[in-house]
Design a protein around this motif. Structure first.
Motif, short mmCIF file in Angstrom:
data_model
loop_
_atom_site.label_atom_id
_atom_site.label_comp_id
_atom_site.label_asym_id
_atom_site.label_seq_id
_atom_site.Cartn_x
_atom_site.Cartn_y
_atom_site.Cartn_z
N SER A 195 0.82 -1.21 0.00
CA SER A 195 0.00 0.00 0.00
C SER A 195 0.85 1.26 0.00
O SER A 195 0.57 2.22 -0.72
CB SER A 195 -0.92 0.01 1.23
N VAL A 196 1.93 1.24 0.80
CA VAL A 196 2.81 2.40 0.87
C VAL A 196 3.45 2.67 -0.49
O VAL A 196 3.50 3.83 -0.94
CB VAL A 196 3.89 2.19 1.95
N MET A 197 3.92 1.65 -1.15
CA MET A 197 4.58 1.85 -2.44
C MET A 197 3.58 2.30 -3.51
O MET A 197 3.91 3.10 -4.39
CB MET A 197 5.28 0.57 -2.87
N ALA A 198 2.33 1.80 -3.43
CA ALA A 198 1.31 2.28 -4.36
C ALA A 198 1.03 3.75 -4.11
O ALA A 198 0.89 4.55 -5.05
CB ALA A 198 0.04 1.45 -4.21
N GLY A 199 0.94 4.15 -2.84
CA GLY A 199 0.74 5.55 -2.50
C GLY A 199 1.90 6.41 -2.94
O GLY A 199 1.71 7.55 -3.41
N ARG A 200 3.11 5.89 -2.82
CA ARG A 200 4.31 6.62 -3.25
C ARG A 200 4.25 6.88 -4.75
O ARG A 200 4.57 7.99 -5.21
CB ARG A 200 5.55 5.82 -2.88
N ARG A 201 3.85 5.89 -5.55
CA ARG A 201 3.76 6.08 -7.00
C ARG A 201 2.72 7.15 -7.35
O ARG A 201 2.97 8.00 -8.21
CB ARG A 201 3.39 4.75 -7.68
N ARG B 215 6.52 7.61 15.24
CA ARG B 215 7.29 6.59 14.52
C ARG B 215 7.61 7.00 13.09
O ARG B 215 8.74 6.83 12.62
CB ARG B 215 6.51 5.27 14.53
N VAL B 216 6.62 7.49 12.36
CA VAL B 216 6.87 7.89 10.97
C VAL B 216 7.85 9.06 10.93
O VAL B 216 8.78 9.07 10.10
CB VAL B 216 5.55 8.23 10.26
N ASN B 217 7.68 10.03 11.79
CA ASN B 217 8.63 11.15 11.82
C ASN B 217 10.03 10.69 12.21
O ASN B 217 11.03 11.24 11.72
CB ASN B 217 8.14 12.24 12.76
N PRO C 87 -0.53 7.68 7.22
CA PRO C 87 -0.99 8.24 5.96
C PRO C 87 -0.02 9.23 5.32
O PRO C 87 -0.08 9.47 4.12
CB PRO C 87 -2.31 8.93 6.35
N ALA C 88 0.87 9.84 6.12
CA ALA C 88 1.84 10.79 5.56
C ALA C 88 3.05 10.08 4.95
O ALA C 88 3.81 10.70 4.19
CB ALA C 88 2.31 11.76 6.65
N PHE C 89 3.25 8.81 5.27
CA PHE C 89 4.47 8.09 4.90
C PHE C 89 4.70 8.04 3.39
O PHE C 89 5.77 8.45 2.91
CB PHE C 89 4.41 6.70 5.51
N PRO C 90 3.73 7.58 2.58
CA PRO C 90 4.01 7.49 1.14
C PRO C 90 4.24 8.85 0.50
O PRO C 90 5.07 8.96 -0.42
CB PRO C 90 2.76 6.81 0.58
N ALA D 299 7.64 22.43 -1.53
CA ALA D 299 7.97 21.63 -0.34
C ALA D 299 6.75 20.78 0.01
O ALA D 299 5.62 21.10 -0.34
CB ALA D 299 8.34 22.52 0.84
N VAL D 300 7.03 19.68 0.71
CA VAL D 300 5.97 18.80 1.22
C VAL D 300 6.07 18.81 2.74
O VAL D 300 7.15 18.64 3.31
CB VAL D 300 6.12 17.37 0.67
N VAL D 301 4.93 19.01 3.40
CA VAL D 301 4.89 19.11 4.86
C VAL D 301 4.14 17.89 5.39
O VAL D 301 2.96 17.69 5.05
CB VAL D 301 4.19 20.40 5.32
N GLY D 302 4.81 17.09 6.22
CA GLY D 302 4.18 15.91 6.80
C GLY D 302 3.81 16.14 8.25
O GLY D 302 4.58 16.75 9.01
N PHE D 303 2.65 15.64 8.65
CA PHE D 303 2.14 15.83 10.01
C PHE D 303 2.12 14.54 10.81
O PHE D 303 1.38 14.41 11.77
CB PHE D 303 0.75 16.46 9.95
N GLY D 304 2.98 13.60 10.43
CA GLY D 304 3.08 12.35 11.18
C GLY D 304 1.94 11.40 10.84
O GLY D 304 1.01 11.73 10.12
N GLY D 305 2.05 10.19 11.39
CA GLY D 305 1.04 9.19 11.11
C GLY D 305 1.33 8.45 9.81
O GLY D 305 1.98 8.99 8.89
#
Length: 387
Positions: free
Chosen positions: A72-78, A125-127, A99-102, A91-97
């Motif tokens: 799922s993560v790799m599909a989201g990354r694509r 963990r993701v951060n 869902p932000a990983f891909p 820039a991309v801003v991630g808020f943890g969790g």
């Protein structure tokens, strides 16, 4: 400039992202949200922002669960990479969790600068996985556990962004309260509710002395499975209570209340301290790395909140804490002032300054930026700056 915000799962991640989106849009920037299916369903957020739902698996400890999550993560990354090629974010801003990983992995693959925002007093963990490659790490607390020593030159203390309507509450007087006025309580268990609050709070209010009990006005968030049972309990006690499964008008409810009873999630703490409201906090005991206890420590030390560990959260214990505050109107107002004293109402603006800086190709380390103290201005890019 164009920015992508990556958040999802719960209101704790989505609300600060929503506040940042509003600030960036007010400065003329383009904003897009990448989230998961659950985050996209939270009402009242990102109504004027393009939203894309990405596949995002939660990492599991079992081999099969881990394989499924990574697919799922790799599909989201694509999917995220395709969106970035089209919209070209600065820039991309991630808020943890999870869902932000891909979305953040895709940004790293395309050499797009990233900013991580950590709402909690423990780095999630993701951060933690992505901190090494981020250009900046924005924090909500001066003390954040699980940061590596080599990452501290990336850290900027900004606070946890809240909606402008919440910030405005802190500019208004605390609601009048005296020996005869109604005592207005707000009870919330976070975006998922909390059965323990539905069990303990009505019973605890029932143990208050008759004179105080008859002055209560309660607004409480309940889990759908609990709401009718809780309603019956309040009815039997003769306590007027407005119950809901989701408090969409949190700003209005918080503005009217004298005391909040609830969990110690990051957004809850940020809203309490921005609005200047005292609280009785019951940290979620199963929260990852016990981060809710860490979240509450600054507010509790300042005197703006009383913290009750869930094993000690009984009707009698709750009743004692409420009586200690309600029996002395001056004590309640003082706790409200102490709550406001640790708030960071400029968090959305300060985070936007940092995001603009990174979008221009700079980092806190490049400009010699040390972590900000609670009282110092951020001193980064001026408001409204654009590349």
């Amino acid at each position: 400039m164009n920015f992508v915000l990556a958040a999802g799962g719960t209101g704790g991640h989505m609300i600060p992202a929503h506040a940042l989106a509003a600030e960036l849009k007010s400065r003329g920037h383009g904003v897009m949200l990448l989230t998961d299916a659950r985050g996209a369903k939270i009402p009242g957020l990102f109504e004027d922002v393009p939203v894309h739902v990405l596949p995002a698996g939660r990492l599991s400890k079992t081999p099969w669960g881990l394989l499924k999550a990574m697919r799922s993560v790799m599909a989201g990354r694509r999917e995220a990479k395709a969106l970035y090629r089209q919209h070209q974010p600065h820039a991309v801003v991630g808020f943890g969790g999870y869902p932000a990983f891909p979305a953040l992995l895709a940004a790293s693959a395309l050499n797009i600068p990233t900013v991580l925002h950590e709402q909690n007093a423990v780095l999630g963990r993701v951060n933690r996985l992505l901190a090494g490659g981020a250009q900046a790490i924005a924090t909500a607390y001066e003390q954040v556990d699980r940061l590596k020593p080599g990452q501290k030159n990336k850290v900027v203390l900004v606070g946890n962004p809240v909606r402008a309507s919440i910030v405005r509450l802190g500019e208004l007087p605390f609601p009048a309260f005296d020996d005869v006025a109604p005592l207005k309580l707000l009870v919330t268990g976070g975006s998922q509710g909390a059965t323990v609050l539905g069990d303990v709070v009505p019973a605890g209010l029932g143990e208050l002395g008759e004179r105080l009990r008859h002055r209560l006005q309660v607004v409480q968030q309940c889990r759908p499975d609990d709401i009718e049972r809780v309603r019956d309990t309040y009815r039997s006690l003769g306590i007027p209570a407005e119950l809901s499964t989701y408090l969409q008008d949190m700003d209005a409810k918080l503005g009217e209340c004298h005391l909040m009873i609830g969990r110690a999630g990051a957004s809850t703490i940020a809203e309490l301290t921005a609005a200047g409201r005292p609280a009785i906090l019951i940290p979620l005991p199963i929260a990852t790395d016990d981060h809710q206890t860490a979240n509450a420590r600054e507010l509790a030390r300042a005197g703006g909140a009383r913290m009750i560990p869930q094993p000690q959260f009984t009707p009698a214990a709750l009743a004692r804490q409420i009586e200690a505050l309600a029996d002395d109107p001056e004590a309640l107002a003082n706790a409200a002032a102490r709550s406001l004293s640790v708030g960071r109402p400029r968090a959305a603006s300060d985070l936007a300054d940092l995001v603009e800086l990174v979008g221009q190709g700079e980092t806190p380390a490049m400009v010699g930026k040390a972590p900000r103290t609670a009282d110092a201005p951020i001193g980064l890019a001026p408001a409204g700056a654009a590349a």
